[in-house]
Design an enzyme around this catalytic site. Sequence first.
Site, PDB file in Angstrom:
ATOM      1  CE  LYS A 218      -3.983  -2.492   0.019  1.00  0.00           C
ATOM      2  NZ  LYS A 218      -3.472  -4.106  -1.072  1.00  0.00           N
TER       3      LYS A 218
HETATM    4  C1  LIG Z   1      -9.527  -3.106  -1.851  1.00  0.00           C
HETATM    5  C2  LIG Z   1      -8.968  -3.856  -0.916  1.00  0.00           C
HETATM    6  N1  LIG Z   1      -9.678  -4.406   0.421  1.00  0.00           N
HETATM    7  C3  LIG Z   1      -9.237  -4.562   0.927  1.00  0.00           C
HETATM    8  C4  LIG Z   1      -7.480  -5.424   1.381  1.00  0.00           C
HETATM    9  C5  LIG Z   1      -7.484  -5.756   2.723  1.00  0.00           C
HETATM   10  O1  LIG Z   1      -6.396  -5.218   3.331  1.00  0.00           O
HETATM   11  P1  LIG Z   1      -4.916  -5.821   3.581  1.00  0.00           P
HETATM   12  O2  LIG Z   1      -4.275  -6.899   2.247  1.00  0.00           O
HETATM   13  O3  LIG Z   1      -4.202  -5.024   5.087  1.00  0.00           O
HETATM   14  O4  LIG Z   1      -6.205  -6.889   5.245  1.00  0.00           O
HETATM   15  C6  LIG Z   1      -6.956  -4.878   0.037  1.00  0.00           C
HETATM   16  C7  LIG Z   1      -5.829  -5.583  -0.240  1.00  0.00           C
HETATM   17  O5  LIG Z   1      -5.101  -6.404   0.026  1.00  0.00           O
HETATM   18  C8  LIG Z   1      -7.301  -4.098  -0.908  1.00  0.00           C
HETATM   19  O6  LIG Z   1      -6.396  -3.456  -1.727  1.00  0.00           O
END
Ligand SMILES: Cc1ncc(COP(=O)(O)O)c(C=O)c1O
Length: 422
Positions: free
Chosen positions: A202
Amino acid sequence: MNQLAMHGGTPVRSTPFLSAMDPAGRTLGEAEAAALAEVIASGRLGATGGTQVPAFEREFADYYAVPHAVACTSGTAALHLAVGALDPAPGDEIITTPITDFGTVIPILAHNAVPVFADVDPRTGLLDPAAVAALVTERTKAIIAVHLAGAPAPIAELAEIARKHDLMLIEDCAQAYLTELPDGRLAGTAGHVGCFSLQQYKHITCGDGGMAITSDQELATRMRLFADKGWPRHTGERTHLSLGMNYRMTELQAAVARVQLGKLAGVVASRRENARRLADALTGLPGVHPPTGIDRHAVWLFPVVLDPAIAGGTNAEWAGALEAEGIPVSAGYLSRPVYGYPVLAERNLYGGSGFPLTSPPASRDRHYPDGLCPNAEELIRRTLLVVHWNEAYTESDVDDIAAAFRKVHAALTATVGTPSGV
Ligand SMILES: Cc1ncc(COP(=O)(O)O)c(C=O)c1O
Protein backbone atom coordinates in the site's frame (compact mmCIF):
# COMPACT_ATOMS: atom_id res chain seq x y z
CA MET A 1 12.88 -1.75 -33.60
CA ASN A 2 9.17 -2.15 -34.26
CA GLN A 3 9.09 -5.92 -33.92
CA LEU A 4 7.46 -6.95 -30.68
CA ALA A 5 9.79 -8.46 -28.09
CA MET A 6 7.47 -11.46 -27.81
CA HIS A 7 8.22 -12.11 -31.49
CA GLY A 8 11.98 -11.77 -31.07
CA GLY A 9 12.33 -7.97 -31.26
CA THR A 10 14.32 -5.84 -28.83
CA PRO A 11 12.33 -5.03 -25.70
CA VAL A 12 11.68 -1.36 -24.97
CA ARG A 13 12.99 -1.93 -21.48
CA SER A 14 15.60 -4.36 -20.20
CA THR A 15 16.01 -3.26 -16.57
CA PRO A 16 13.29 -4.06 -14.01
CA PHE A 17 11.00 -1.39 -12.61
CA LEU A 18 11.07 -0.74 -8.88
CA SER A 19 8.24 -2.31 -6.88
CA ALA A 20 6.99 -2.21 -3.30
CA MET A 21 9.21 -5.23 -2.63
CA ASP A 22 12.41 -3.26 -3.33
CA PRO A 23 13.94 -1.07 -0.60
CA ALA A 24 14.18 1.76 -3.15
CA GLY A 25 10.55 1.20 -4.08
CA ARG A 26 9.48 1.99 -0.53
CA THR A 27 9.88 5.14 1.55
CA LEU A 28 11.15 3.25 4.61
CA GLY A 29 14.33 4.66 6.10
CA GLU A 30 16.28 5.72 9.15
CA ALA A 31 13.38 7.52 10.80
CA GLU A 32 11.32 4.31 10.83
CA ALA A 33 14.33 2.37 12.18
CA ALA A 34 14.83 4.94 14.95
CA ALA A 35 11.15 4.84 15.87
CA LEU A 36 11.30 1.05 16.09
CA ALA A 37 14.42 1.15 18.24
CA GLU A 38 12.68 3.55 20.62
CA VAL A 39 9.74 1.17 21.06
CA ILE A 40 12.04 -1.76 21.72
CA ALA A 41 13.98 0.26 24.26
CA SER A 42 10.69 1.11 26.01
CA GLY A 43 10.05 -2.58 26.64
CA ARG A 44 6.40 -2.11 25.60
CA LEU A 45 5.63 -3.73 22.31
CA GLY A 46 1.90 -4.29 22.77
CA ALA A 47 -0.78 -1.66 22.34
CA THR A 48 -2.25 -2.14 25.81
CA GLY A 49 -0.71 0.60 27.90
CA GLY A 50 1.45 1.78 25.02
CA THR A 51 1.80 5.26 23.54
CA GLN A 52 2.49 4.72 19.82
CA VAL A 53 -0.89 3.25 18.87
CA PRO A 54 -2.95 6.03 20.51
CA ALA A 55 -0.63 8.63 18.95
CA PHE A 56 -1.00 7.05 15.50
CA GLU A 57 -4.78 6.98 15.89
CA ARG A 58 -4.83 10.66 16.88
CA GLU A 59 -2.52 11.67 14.04
CA PHE A 60 -4.46 9.67 11.46
CA ALA A 61 -7.77 11.14 12.65
CA ASP A 62 -6.29 14.65 12.46
CA TYR A 63 -4.87 13.96 9.01
CA TYR A 64 -8.34 13.04 7.78
CA ALA A 65 -10.01 15.72 9.91
CA VAL A 66 -12.34 13.21 11.59
CA PRO A 67 -12.85 12.74 15.32
CA HIS A 68 -12.16 9.00 15.54
CA ALA A 69 -9.60 6.53 14.19
CA VAL A 70 -9.26 2.93 15.41
CA ALA A 71 -6.04 1.09 14.58
CA CYS A 72 -5.99 -2.64 13.90
CA THR A 73 -3.95 -5.39 12.30
CA SER A 74 -4.91 -5.19 8.61
CA GLY A 75 -7.24 -3.67 6.04
CA THR A 76 -9.37 -6.79 6.33
CA ALA A 77 -9.53 -6.27 10.08
CA ALA A 78 -10.49 -2.60 9.58
CA LEU A 79 -13.42 -3.69 7.40
CA HIS A 80 -14.31 -6.30 10.02
CA LEU A 81 -14.38 -3.56 12.67
CA ALA A 82 -16.97 -1.73 10.56
CA VAL A 83 -19.06 -4.86 9.98
CA GLY A 84 -18.64 -5.90 13.62
CA ALA A 85 -19.85 -2.48 14.77
CA LEU A 86 -22.88 -2.87 12.52
CA ASP A 87 -23.45 -6.36 14.01
CA PRO A 88 -25.67 -7.85 11.29
CA ALA A 89 -27.78 -10.90 12.09
CA PRO A 90 -26.89 -14.19 10.34
CA GLY A 91 -28.23 -14.08 6.80
CA ASP A 92 -28.40 -10.30 6.59
CA GLU A 93 -27.04 -8.96 3.30
CA ILE A 94 -24.18 -6.61 2.50
CA ILE A 95 -23.82 -5.33 -1.05
CA THR A 96 -20.35 -4.92 -2.50
CA THR A 97 -18.32 -5.13 -5.70
CA PRO A 98 -16.99 -8.24 -7.44
CA ILE A 99 -13.73 -6.48 -8.34
CA THR A 100 -11.76 -6.12 -5.13
CA ASP A 101 -9.33 -7.87 -2.83
CA PHE A 102 -11.03 -10.74 -0.99
CA GLY A 103 -10.36 -8.82 2.22
CA THR A 104 -13.48 -6.80 1.39
CA VAL A 105 -15.63 -9.95 1.49
CA ILE A 106 -14.07 -11.91 4.38
CA PRO A 107 -15.59 -9.71 7.13
CA ILE A 108 -19.07 -10.22 5.67
CA LEU A 109 -18.69 -14.00 5.73
CA ALA A 110 -16.91 -13.96 9.09
CA HIS A 111 -19.90 -12.16 10.52
CA ASN A 112 -22.27 -14.74 8.99
CA ALA A 113 -23.77 -12.20 6.62
CA VAL A 114 -24.33 -12.79 2.91
CA PRO A 115 -22.24 -10.93 0.33
CA VAL A 116 -24.37 -9.64 -2.55
CA PHE A 117 -22.44 -8.53 -5.63
CA ALA A 118 -23.54 -5.55 -7.69
CA ASP A 119 -22.15 -4.93 -11.15
CA VAL A 120 -19.70 -2.16 -11.96
CA ASP A 121 -19.29 0.63 -14.47
CA PRO A 122 -17.64 -0.92 -17.57
CA ARG A 123 -15.27 2.04 -17.98
CA THR A 124 -14.06 2.37 -14.37
CA GLY A 125 -14.69 -0.91 -12.57
CA LEU A 126 -16.35 1.08 -9.78
CA LEU A 127 -19.72 0.07 -8.29
CA ASP A 128 -22.70 1.08 -10.41
CA PRO A 129 -25.20 2.79 -8.07
CA ALA A 130 -28.18 1.66 -10.17
CA ALA A 131 -27.05 -1.97 -9.84
CA VAL A 132 -26.67 -1.50 -6.08
CA ALA A 133 -30.13 0.07 -5.73
CA ALA A 134 -31.71 -2.85 -7.61
CA LEU A 135 -30.28 -5.35 -5.11
CA VAL A 136 -31.51 -3.72 -1.88
CA THR A 137 -33.91 -6.01 0.04
CA GLU A 138 -35.35 -5.97 3.54
CA ARG A 139 -32.29 -8.01 4.61
CA THR A 140 -29.76 -5.47 3.29
CA LYS A 141 -27.80 -3.81 6.08
CA ALA A 142 -24.80 -2.19 4.42
CA ILE A 143 -22.93 -1.28 1.26
CA ILE A 144 -19.16 -1.64 1.04
CA ALA A 145 -17.84 0.61 -1.74
CA VAL A 146 -14.30 0.08 -2.96
CA HIS A 147 -12.22 2.95 -4.32
CA LEU A 148 -10.59 0.61 -6.84
CA ALA A 149 -6.98 1.32 -7.77
CA GLY A 150 -7.34 4.68 -6.01
CA ALA A 151 -10.21 6.08 -8.12
CA PRO A 152 -13.17 7.62 -6.27
CA ALA A 153 -16.24 5.35 -6.18
CA PRO A 154 -19.58 7.16 -6.69
CA ILE A 155 -20.04 7.81 -2.99
CA ALA A 156 -22.64 10.59 -3.26
CA GLU A 157 -25.02 8.29 -5.17
CA LEU A 158 -24.31 5.35 -2.87
CA ALA A 159 -24.80 7.54 0.20
CA GLU A 160 -28.21 8.53 -1.12
CA ILE A 161 -29.19 4.84 -1.48
CA ALA A 162 -27.86 4.16 2.01
CA ARG A 163 -29.79 7.09 3.45
CA LYS A 164 -33.01 6.07 1.74
CA HIS A 165 -32.85 2.48 3.04
CA ASP A 166 -31.14 3.19 6.36
CA LEU A 167 -27.98 1.24 5.44
CA MET A 168 -24.44 1.61 6.67
CA LEU A 169 -22.03 2.86 3.99
CA ILE A 170 -18.51 1.53 4.43
CA GLU A 171 -15.72 2.91 2.25
CA ASP A 172 -12.90 0.48 1.47
CA CYS A 173 -9.94 2.85 1.04
CA ALA A 174 -7.23 0.17 1.12
CA GLN A 175 -6.05 1.36 -2.31
CA ALA A 176 -7.15 4.95 -1.92
CA TYR A 177 -5.13 7.14 0.40
CA LEU A 178 -5.94 10.82 -0.23
CA THR A 179 -8.38 9.99 -3.01
CA GLU A 180 -10.67 12.99 -3.44
CA LEU A 181 -14.40 12.77 -4.05
CA PRO A 182 -16.02 15.16 -6.55
CA ASP A 183 -17.24 17.38 -3.68
CA GLY A 184 -13.67 17.78 -2.43
CA ARG A 185 -13.97 15.50 0.59
CA LEU A 186 -11.41 12.75 1.09
CA ALA A 187 -12.50 9.19 0.38
CA GLY A 188 -13.11 7.54 3.72
CA THR A 189 -14.81 10.55 5.28
CA ALA A 190 -18.11 10.54 3.38
CA GLY A 191 -19.53 7.15 4.43
CA HIS A 192 -20.10 5.96 7.99
CA VAL A 193 -16.69 4.29 8.21
CA GLY A 194 -13.55 4.51 6.04
CA CYS A 195 -11.15 1.55 6.12
CA PHE A 196 -7.45 1.67 5.25
CA SER A 197 -4.68 -0.91 4.87
CA LEU A 198 -1.00 -0.58 5.77
CA GLN A 199 -0.02 -3.83 4.08
CA GLN A 200 3.32 -4.08 2.26
CA TYR A 201 2.01 -3.00 -1.16
CA LYS A 202 0.00 0.00 0.00
CA HIS A 203 0.97 3.70 -0.26
CA ILE A 204 2.29 3.62 3.28
CA THR A 205 3.11 0.47 5.20
CA CYS A 206 4.10 -1.08 8.49
CA GLY A 207 4.18 -4.58 6.97
CA ASP A 208 0.56 -5.22 7.86
CA GLY A 209 -1.87 -2.94 9.61
CA GLY A 210 -5.20 -1.21 9.27
CA MET A 211 -7.19 1.84 10.33
CA ALA A 212 -10.93 2.52 10.51
CA ILE A 213 -12.08 6.14 10.69
CA THR A 214 -15.48 7.57 11.52
CA SER A 215 -17.24 10.72 12.66
CA ASP A 216 -19.74 8.68 14.67
CA GLN A 217 -18.87 8.35 18.36
CA GLU A 218 -21.08 5.27 18.86
CA LEU A 219 -19.52 3.45 15.90
CA ALA A 220 -16.04 4.35 17.13
CA THR A 221 -16.81 2.88 20.55
CA ARG A 222 -18.18 -0.30 19.03
CA MET A 223 -15.22 -0.67 16.67
CA ARG A 224 -12.78 -0.15 19.54
CA LEU A 225 -14.53 -2.86 21.54
CA PHE A 226 -14.57 -5.16 18.51
CA ALA A 227 -10.80 -4.74 18.03
CA ASP A 228 -10.14 -5.75 21.62
CA LYS A 229 -12.28 -8.80 22.45
CA GLY A 230 -15.29 -6.70 23.40
CA TRP A 231 -13.35 -5.64 26.50
CA PRO A 232 -14.12 -2.13 27.83
CA ARG A 233 -10.66 -1.60 29.29
CA HIS A 234 -11.25 2.03 30.13
CA THR A 235 -13.67 0.91 32.88
CA GLY A 236 -10.95 -1.07 34.62
CA GLU A 237 -13.25 -4.09 34.78
CA ARG A 238 -12.30 -7.43 33.25
CA THR A 239 -15.51 -8.11 31.35
CA HIS A 240 -16.62 -8.68 27.75
CA LEU A 241 -19.60 -6.76 26.49
CA SER A 242 -19.94 -8.00 22.93
CA LEU A 243 -18.33 -10.30 20.38
CA GLY A 244 -14.92 -9.09 19.33
CA MET A 245 -11.56 -10.21 18.02
CA ASN A 246 -8.02 -9.47 19.01
CA TYR A 247 -7.20 -7.07 16.17
CA ARG A 248 -4.86 -4.87 18.24
CA MET A 249 -2.09 -3.14 16.32
CA THR A 250 1.30 -3.40 18.06
CA GLU A 251 3.46 -0.49 19.18
CA LEU A 252 6.07 -1.61 16.64
CA GLN A 253 3.62 -1.31 13.76
CA ALA A 254 2.30 2.05 14.98
CA ALA A 255 5.80 3.50 15.41
CA VAL A 256 6.64 2.72 11.79
CA ALA A 257 3.21 3.78 10.53
CA ARG A 258 3.46 7.21 12.23
CA VAL A 259 6.63 7.99 10.31
CA GLN A 260 5.09 6.66 7.12
CA LEU A 261 2.03 8.88 7.55
CA GLY A 262 4.34 11.89 7.38
CA LYS A 263 5.44 10.72 3.93
CA LEU A 264 1.99 10.01 2.54
CA ALA A 265 1.36 13.34 0.80
CA GLY A 266 4.69 13.07 -1.05
CA VAL A 267 3.97 9.49 -2.10
CA VAL A 268 0.57 10.38 -3.54
CA ALA A 269 1.88 13.55 -5.22
CA SER A 270 4.64 11.63 -6.95
CA ARG A 271 2.28 8.87 -8.08
CA ARG A 272 -0.10 11.48 -9.48
CA GLU A 273 2.59 13.44 -11.27
CA ASN A 274 3.89 10.37 -13.08
CA ALA A 275 0.37 9.15 -13.80
CA ARG A 276 -0.48 12.49 -15.43
CA ARG A 277 2.57 12.09 -17.65
CA LEU A 278 1.52 8.61 -18.75
CA ALA A 279 -2.15 9.55 -19.18
CA ASP A 280 -1.12 12.46 -21.40
CA ALA A 281 1.09 10.18 -23.46
CA LEU A 282 -1.66 7.58 -23.93
CA THR A 283 -4.47 10.01 -24.63
CA GLY A 284 -5.45 9.73 -28.27
CA LEU A 285 -4.20 6.17 -28.70
CA PRO A 286 -7.29 4.59 -30.30
CA GLY A 287 -9.03 2.00 -28.13
CA VAL A 288 -6.82 2.72 -25.11
CA HIS A 289 -8.48 4.60 -22.23
CA PRO A 290 -6.23 5.80 -19.41
CA PRO A 291 -7.82 6.95 -16.14
CA THR A 292 -9.28 10.44 -15.95
CA GLY A 293 -9.29 12.86 -13.00
CA ILE A 294 -5.81 11.93 -11.90
CA ASP A 295 -5.59 14.95 -9.57
CA ARG A 296 -8.16 13.16 -7.37
CA HIS A 297 -6.83 9.63 -7.91
CA ALA A 298 -4.47 7.85 -5.51
CA VAL A 299 -2.97 5.82 -8.40
CA TRP A 300 -2.34 2.67 -6.42
CA LEU A 301 -2.45 1.06 -9.84
CA PHE A 302 -2.65 2.80 -13.21
CA PRO A 303 -5.77 1.22 -14.75
CA VAL A 304 -6.26 1.26 -18.51
CA VAL A 305 -9.50 0.13 -20.15
CA LEU A 306 -9.12 -1.24 -23.66
CA ASP A 307 -11.59 -1.47 -26.46
CA PRO A 308 -10.16 -4.73 -27.87
CA ALA A 309 -11.70 -4.31 -31.33
CA ILE A 310 -9.92 -0.97 -31.77
CA ALA A 311 -6.80 -1.54 -29.65
CA GLY A 312 -5.94 -4.71 -31.58
CA GLY A 313 -6.30 -7.22 -28.76
CA THR A 314 -7.72 -8.15 -25.39
CA ASN A 315 -6.17 -7.30 -22.06
CA ALA A 316 -4.42 -10.70 -21.96
CA GLU A 317 -2.93 -10.17 -25.43
CA TRP A 318 -1.83 -6.67 -24.50
CA ALA A 319 -0.41 -7.83 -21.17
CA GLY A 320 1.61 -10.58 -22.85
CA ALA A 321 3.07 -8.12 -25.34
CA LEU A 322 3.80 -5.41 -22.76
CA GLU A 323 5.38 -7.84 -20.30
CA ALA A 324 7.71 -9.03 -23.05
CA GLU A 325 8.64 -5.37 -23.57
CA GLY A 326 9.67 -5.26 -19.89
CA ILE A 327 6.61 -3.38 -18.59
CA PRO A 328 4.99 -4.47 -15.27
CA VAL A 329 1.32 -5.01 -16.10
CA SER A 330 -1.46 -7.47 -15.32
CA ALA A 331 -4.57 -8.30 -17.31
CA GLY A 332 -7.82 -7.81 -15.43
CA TYR A 333 -6.33 -7.09 -11.96
CA LEU A 334 -8.04 -10.33 -10.80
CA SER A 335 -8.15 -13.72 -12.52
CA ARG A 336 -11.92 -13.82 -11.94
CA PRO A 337 -14.56 -11.83 -10.09
CA VAL A 338 -14.36 -12.51 -6.37
CA TYR A 339 -17.61 -14.51 -6.48
CA GLY A 340 -15.83 -16.98 -8.79
CA TYR A 341 -13.27 -17.95 -6.14
CA PRO A 342 -13.74 -21.51 -4.80
CA VAL A 343 -14.53 -20.21 -1.32
CA LEU A 344 -17.82 -18.82 -2.69
CA ALA A 345 -18.40 -20.75 -5.92
CA GLU A 346 -17.83 -24.10 -4.18
CA ARG A 347 -19.08 -22.83 -0.82
CA ASN A 348 -15.93 -23.76 1.08
CA LEU A 349 -17.48 -22.30 4.20
CA TYR A 350 -17.99 -23.51 7.75
CA GLY A 351 -17.34 -27.22 7.38
CA GLY A 352 -18.78 -27.38 3.88
CA SER A 353 -22.21 -26.40 5.26
CA GLY A 354 -22.43 -23.45 2.89
CA PHE A 355 -23.47 -21.32 5.86
CA PRO A 356 -24.37 -18.42 5.74
CA LEU A 357 -25.33 -18.60 2.05
CA THR A 358 -27.94 -21.25 2.69
CA SER A 359 -31.56 -20.69 3.50
CA PRO A 360 -32.13 -20.12 6.40
CA PRO A 361 -30.46 -17.96 7.74
CA ALA A 362 -30.32 -16.34 4.29
CA SER A 363 -33.59 -15.29 2.74
CA ARG A 364 -32.81 -17.61 -0.16
CA ASP A 365 -30.19 -20.14 -1.21
CA ARG A 366 -27.48 -17.88 -2.60
CA HIS A 367 -25.39 -18.94 -5.58
CA TYR A 368 -22.95 -16.86 -7.61
CA PRO A 369 -23.17 -18.13 -11.20
CA ASP A 370 -20.94 -17.10 -14.06
CA GLY A 371 -22.56 -14.09 -15.74
CA LEU A 372 -23.77 -12.60 -12.44
CA CYS A 373 -22.01 -9.27 -13.10
CA PRO A 374 -21.34 -9.05 -16.86
CA ASN A 375 -19.51 -5.72 -16.80
CA ALA A 376 -17.12 -6.95 -14.13
CA GLU A 377 -16.52 -10.17 -16.03
CA GLU A 378 -15.85 -8.28 -19.27
CA LEU A 379 -13.35 -6.00 -17.51
CA ILE A 380 -11.50 -8.94 -15.97
CA ARG A 381 -11.56 -11.18 -19.04
CA ARG A 382 -11.11 -8.72 -21.87
CA THR A 383 -10.77 -5.01 -21.19
CA LEU A 384 -9.01 -4.05 -17.94
CA LEU A 385 -5.23 -3.77 -17.96
CA VAL A 386 -3.38 -2.48 -14.91
CA VAL A 387 0.08 -0.98 -14.95
CA HIS A 388 1.81 -1.56 -11.63
CA TRP A 389 2.69 1.76 -10.12
CA ASN A 390 5.26 3.14 -7.70
CA GLU A 391 6.12 6.55 -6.28
CA ALA A 392 9.78 6.02 -7.16
CA TYR A 393 9.15 5.83 -10.91
CA THR A 394 11.11 8.44 -12.85
CA GLU A 395 10.02 10.38 -15.93
CA SER A 396 12.22 8.07 -17.95
CA ASP A 397 10.39 5.03 -16.50
CA VAL A 398 7.08 6.56 -17.52
CA ASP A 399 8.42 7.34 -20.99
CA ASP A 400 9.44 3.69 -21.39
CA ILE A 401 5.93 2.58 -20.44
CA ALA A 402 4.43 5.04 -22.94
CA ALA A 403 6.85 3.91 -25.67
CA ALA A 404 5.91 0.28 -25.05
CA PHE A 405 2.21 1.10 -25.26
CA ARG A 406 2.75 2.87 -28.60
CA LYS A 407 4.85 0.00 -29.93
CA VAL A 408 2.34 -2.68 -28.89
CA HIS A 409 -0.54 -0.60 -30.22
CA ALA A 410 1.11 -0.19 -33.61
CA ALA A 411 1.92 -3.90 -33.85
CA LEU A 412 -1.43 -5.24 -32.64
CA THR A 413 -3.53 -2.85 -34.70
CA ALA A 414 -1.41 -3.63 -37.77
CA THR A 415 -2.18 -7.34 -37.21
CA VAL A 416 -5.92 -6.74 -37.33
CA GLY A 417 -5.52 -4.38 -40.26
CA THR A 418 -6.45 -1.22 -38.40
CA PRO A 419 -4.05 1.62 -39.16
CA SER A 420 -2.48 2.98 -35.99
CA GLY A 421 -2.91 6.61 -35.11
CA VAL A 422 -6.46 6.70 -36.42
C1 LIG B 1 -9.48 -3.03 -1.91
C2 LIG B 1 -8.87 -3.80 -0.79
N1 LIG B 1 -9.65 -4.13 0.25
C3 LIG B 1 -9.16 -4.80 1.30
C4 LIG B 1 -7.84 -5.17 1.37
C5 LIG B 1 -7.37 -5.94 2.54
O1 LIG B 1 -6.28 -5.34 3.18
P1 LIG B 1 -5.22 -6.23 3.97
O2 LIG B 1 -4.44 -6.99 2.95
O3 LIG B 1 -4.42 -5.23 4.71
O4 LIG B 1 -6.00 -7.12 4.88
C6 LIG B 1 -6.98 -4.83 0.32
C7 LIG B 1 -5.54 -5.15 0.35
O5 LIG B 1 -4.99 -6.08 -0.02
C8 LIG B 1 -7.51 -4.14 -0.79
O6 LIG B 1 -6.74 -3.82 -1.83
